[in-house]
Design an enzyme around this catalytic site. Structure first.
Site, PDB file in Angstrom:
ATOM      1  N   SER A   1       1.081   1.532  -3.496  1.00 44.88           N
ATOM      2  CA  SER A   1       2.020   2.161  -2.565  1.00 44.88           C
ATOM      3  C   SER A   1       3.356   2.447  -3.253  1.00 44.88           C
ATOM      4  O   SER A   1       3.754   1.758  -4.191  1.00 44.88           O
ATOM      5  CB  SER A   1       2.289   1.250  -1.360  1.00 44.88           C
ATOM      6  OG  SER A   1       1.098   0.915  -0.702  1.00 44.88           O
TER       7      SER A   1
HETATM    8  N1  SAH Z   1      -1.410  -3.079  -1.153  1.00 44.14           N
HETATM    9  C1  SAH Z   1      -1.869  -2.297  -2.289  1.00 44.14           C
HETATM   10  C2  SAH Z   1      -2.062  -0.819  -1.976  1.00 44.14           C
HETATM   11  C3  SAH Z   1      -3.247  -0.647  -1.213  1.00 44.14           C
HETATM   12  S1  SAH Z   1      -4.078   0.891  -1.181  1.00 44.14           S
HETATM   13  C4  SAH Z   1      -0.981  -2.441  -3.489  1.00 44.14           C
HETATM   14  O1  SAH Z   1       0.040  -3.118  -3.412  1.00 44.14           O
HETATM   15  O2  SAH Z   1      -1.344  -1.902  -4.532  1.00 44.14           O
HETATM   16  C5  SAH Z   1      -5.201   0.412   0.114  1.00 44.14           C
HETATM   17  C6  SAH Z   1      -6.284  -0.558  -0.300  1.00 44.14           C
HETATM   18  O3  SAH Z   1      -6.992  -0.893   0.893  1.00 44.14           O
HETATM   19  C7  SAH Z   1      -7.317   0.051  -1.245  1.00 44.14           C
HETATM   20  O4  SAH Z   1      -7.445  -0.768  -2.374  1.00 44.14           O
HETATM   21  C8  SAH Z   1      -8.605   0.073  -0.419  1.00 44.14           C
HETATM   22  O5  SAH Z   1      -9.781  -0.169  -1.188  1.00 44.14           O
HETATM   23  C9  SAH Z   1      -8.344  -1.054   0.571  1.00 44.14           C
HETATM   24  N2  SAH Z   1      -9.128  -0.984   1.817  1.00 44.14           N
HETATM   25  C10 SAH Z   1      -9.468   0.100   2.547  1.00 44.14           C
HETATM   26  N3  SAH Z   1     -10.208  -0.269   3.619  1.00 44.14           N
HETATM   27  C11 SAH Z   1     -10.330  -1.622   3.566  1.00 44.14           C
HETATM   28  C12 SAH Z   1     -10.992  -2.591   4.386  1.00 44.14           C
HETATM   29  N4  SAH Z   1     -11.708  -2.258   5.458  1.00 44.14           N
HETATM   30  N5  SAH Z   1     -10.897  -3.889   4.036  1.00 44.14           N
HETATM   31  C13 SAH Z   1     -10.188  -4.284   2.937  1.00 44.14           C
HETATM   32  N6  SAH Z   1      -9.549  -3.412   2.122  1.00 44.14           N
HETATM   33  C14 SAH Z   1      -9.627  -2.096   2.430  1.00 44.14           C
END
Ligand code: SAH
Length: 223
Positions: A67
């Protein structure tokens, strides 16, 4: 692949990033300090070192994104983390947001659906010494009932609606910050559990996140 050295140059760039966040209106000193401590370049491939301290989102492995620092700062400020809070993060991704939470003194539980990311990020967090972060390969729609309730829940992927199972895992007085919306753009919502079955909802405007996807993605799967 990941460069774990934190040089004076990195520290200088990080200070500039923090100053930039201040000028964009972030005024939570604890959050600014935590962002000032986490070596964001370590969470990107070392080839993109230069990008780590610009205020932009950036691609990571498995087609996901780390992010934008401003978004991390806003979500973290909205969460109002106190030392010792139990925080559940949905969407571990690079592990950067989880590291910011742990620098604020939180006990962090973080869930990722993508097995490859889960493995590489767990390893990275260990190498960086962020041993206070517990990582799980889980579908975030279900939360993590085994360690519930949580003082705070932070969702870092775009949810089509607010998952009931997550609301049930909040302490009374606890809150969840979650981007909600079905299309490309979501609204940043903060829901506070004021009583056993009473929740207050606040809206903090438009954001853009990668989608919240149901089910686990194994390393051998193609999607
Ligand atoms: N917090 C992260 C950014 C996240 S991007 C950071 O600091 O880098 C969003 C993430 O959510 C992705 O890695 C994606 O694979 C995950 N994601 C999407 N759907 C999900 C679900 N149902 N359960 C767990 N993770 C999920």
């Amino acid at each position: 692949m990941h460069d774990l050295k934190d040089t004076y140059r990195h520290k200088g760039l990080r200070k500039q990033l923090v100053d930039g966040l201040k000028s964009k209106g972030i005024d939570d000193e604890a959050v600014l300090q935590a962002i000032g401590k986490v070596p964001r370049h370590c969470f990107l491939n070392s080839a993109f070192d230069e990008w780590a301290y610009r205020d932009v989102a950036f691609p990571i492995e498995s087609g996901q994104t780390i992010s934008q620092p401003l978004t991390v700062a806003i979500q973290t400020s909205l969460l109002n983390v106190k030392k010792g809070d139990k925080v559940l993060e949905i969407g571990t991704g690079s592990g950067y947001q989880a590291s910011v939470l742990v620098e604020l003194g939180a006990k962090v539980f973080t869930l990722e659906r993508d097995e490859h990311l889960y493995k590489t990020t767990s390893e990275l967090l260990n190498k960086l010494g962020y041993t206070g972060i517990r990582t799980y390969l889980r579908d975030g729609f279900d939360g993590l009932p085994r360690h519930a309730p949580y003082d705070k829940i932070l969702v870092t992927a775009a949810a089509p609606e607010i998952p009931d199972k997550l609301l049930e895992q909040l302490t009374i007085g606890g809150c969840m910050v979650i981007p909600v919306g079905k299309g490309d753009i979501q609204n940043m919502i903060r829901i506070t559990r004021v009583d056993e079955d009473k929740y207050d909802k606040e809206d903090f405007g438009k954001f853009r996140f990668v989608p919240f996807v149901k089910g686990i993605k194994k390393e051998k799967d193609s999607n």
